[in-house]
Write a protein that holds these residues in place. Sequence first.
Motif, PDB file in Angstrom:
ATOM      1  N   ILE A 235      43.533  54.118  24.896  1.00  0.00           N
ATOM      2  CA  ILE A 235      43.385  52.756  24.539  1.00  0.00           C
ATOM      3  C   ILE A 235      44.647  52.311  23.515  1.00  0.00           C
ATOM      4  CG2 ILE A 235      41.915  51.013  23.421  1.00  0.00           C
ATOM      5  CD1 ILE A 235      39.501  52.432  24.435  1.00  0.00           C
ATOM      6  N   THR A 238      48.049  50.897  24.484  1.00  0.00           N
ATOM      7  CA  THR A 238      48.317  49.218  24.664  1.00  0.00           C
ATOM      8  C   THR A 238      47.498  48.357  23.510  1.00  0.00           C
ATOM      9  OG1 THR A 238      46.325  49.461  26.144  1.00  0.00           O
ATOM     10  CG2 THR A 238      48.593  49.091  27.119  1.00  0.00           C
ATOM     11  N   HIS A 239      46.764  49.171  22.732  1.00  0.00           N
ATOM     12  CA  HIS A 239      46.222  48.500  21.471  1.00  0.00           C
ATOM     13  C   HIS A 239      46.306  49.516  20.285  1.00  0.00           C
ATOM     14  CE1 HIS A 239      44.017  45.541  24.191  1.00  0.00           C
ATOM     15  NE2 HIS A 239      43.975  46.345  24.954  1.00  0.00           N
ATOM     16  N   VAL A 242      43.854  50.213  17.460  1.00  0.00           N
ATOM     17  CA  VAL A 242      42.533  51.060  17.620  1.00  0.00           C
ATOM     18  C   VAL A 242      42.778  52.402  17.386  1.00  0.00           C
ATOM     19  CG1 VAL A 242      40.823  51.863  19.420  1.00  0.00           C
ATOM     20  CG2 VAL A 242      41.766  49.413  19.592  1.00  0.00           C
ATOM     21  N   ALA A 248      37.096  49.749  19.763  1.00  0.00           N
ATOM     22  CA  ALA A 248      37.256  49.612  20.966  1.00  0.00           C
ATOM     23  C   ALA A 248      36.242  48.522  21.356  1.00  0.00           C
ATOM     24  CB  ALA A 248      37.405  50.700  21.758  1.00  0.00           C
ATOM     25  N   THR A 249      36.746  47.855  22.308  1.00  0.00           N
ATOM     26  CA  THR A 249      35.595  47.126  23.161  1.00  0.00           C
ATOM     27  C   THR A 249      35.436  47.376  24.637  1.00  0.00           C
ATOM     28  OG1 THR A 249      37.159  45.732  24.085  1.00  0.00           O
ATOM     29  CG2 THR A 249      36.300  44.907  21.945  1.00  0.00           C
ATOM     30  N   GLU A 251      35.606  45.690  27.266  1.00  0.00           N
ATOM     31  CA  GLU A 251      36.929  45.258  28.063  1.00  0.00           C
ATOM     32  C   GLU A 251      38.294  46.378  28.026  1.00  0.00           C
ATOM     33  OE1 GLU A 251      35.513  43.159  25.653  1.00  0.00           O
ATOM     34  OE2 GLU A 251      34.277  42.400  27.308  1.00  0.00           O
ATOM     35  N   MET A 252      38.448  46.777  26.699  1.00  0.00           N
ATOM     36  CA  MET A 252      39.639  47.950  26.498  1.00  0.00           C
ATOM     37  C   MET A 252      39.157  48.942  27.246  1.00  0.00           C
ATOM     38  SD  MET A 252      40.204  47.486  22.316  1.00  0.00           S
ATOM     39  CE  MET A 252      40.809  45.927  21.573  1.00  0.00           C
ATOM     40  N   GLU A 255      39.866  48.766  30.913  1.00  0.00           N
ATOM     41  CA  GLU A 255      41.388  48.773  31.076  1.00  0.00           C
ATOM     42  C   GLU A 255      41.926  50.202  31.327  1.00  0.00           C
ATOM     43  OE1 GLU A 255      42.253  44.872  28.163  1.00  0.00           O
ATOM     44  OE2 GLU A 255      43.338  47.025  27.768  1.00  0.00           O
TER      45      GLU A 255
END
Length: 384
Positions: A235, A238-239, A242, A248-249, A251-252, A255
Amino acid sequence: MDIEYVRSRFKKHFFGTTGSVYASPGRINLIGEHTDYNGGFVFPGAVQQGMVLEINPNGTDKVRAYSIDLKDYVEFGLGLYDAPKATWARYIYGVCREMILRGVKVKGFDTAFAGDVPLGAGMSSSAALESAFAFAVNDMFGDNKVSKFDLAKVGQATEHKYIGVNCGIMDQFASVFGKEKCLIRLDCRSLEYEYFPFDPQGYKLVLLNSNVKHELASSAYNDRRKSCETVVAEIAKTHPEVTLLRDATFEMLEEVKDKVSEEDYKCAYYVIGETDRVLAVCDALQKGDYETVGQKMYETHEGLSKNYKVSCEELDFLNDIAKECGVTGSRVMGGGFGGCTINLVKEDLYDKFIATANVKYAEKFGKKPGVIDVVIGDGSRKLV
Ligand code: GLA
């Protein structure tokens, strides 16, 4: 805990001498499992069962330790290469080494100790042992200069470096910071915590011990932690903000679904949901809404069993019995792979639940589960 018993054993073993006596408890956890090392929330409380030790400086550079329960005696030095072989003694050695690293001038001592936390039941008997020694050594050799948080970290570091379990901070924290009649909500990232008075009118908390003994050191505990870290690393590509699954969510997670194994994905899915469940339980507790608390406990069990995969046939069976009996909430507690379920049960259902669990569990597995009524007690302390 029978203090006089420990005192009499110490006296017998160490030729009539006496020392100071300390105690540290095991813990329960209402909800928030496998969230601590992910920076999430936990909701533990100390129990009345724990570890009691007597300790007395002996004027040498050696520790002479007697485990009353195991009837085993070990001597070891406090140097870098003096680690004893016996696992139980390595806990004590590890704690001493970690206290030395924090500037405490630990000298040789005699000690005898005993506990009444059932071993391998997921009630943190090892954290009770570590916290009891950390607290005692701090008081005896360190003028209590090491903070309570650092005492908890000493226990955790002992697990990491001397036992091989990459645990979070929950167990040692609960053992050191426990308070009678209170659960503690701990944010494992910021280490902020809050005591929640816990006295649910009309309900009881009871543990059912599957008597399947778990040993985190030989379990897949460290693998689960690794799964979480693998997902975070993916994760974070791209984020970058985190750094823990706590950040984290769902949604993540979606992905990166195709970039991680199904096993790792399911672990992360459980953890992300669990952080929300702890907060929902805190909310519900404040409103006295025990039905919601119980429902979240069942959801946690489902996640721990199907996605995190730390339950076992016996624990799933105990959870099913609770559901069939109409128990408000039930789930596997602690690291898993055996140990207890924790059950939130209405007082008027209690006898029927226990009787049914005894009969059905014995029919299926040829033994009764252990029944442990939860009484929330105090954390590490000096007794004498
Ligand atoms: C064990 C560990 C804790 C925690 C729980 C699961 O008890 O020692 O740090 O991870 O498992 O919630």
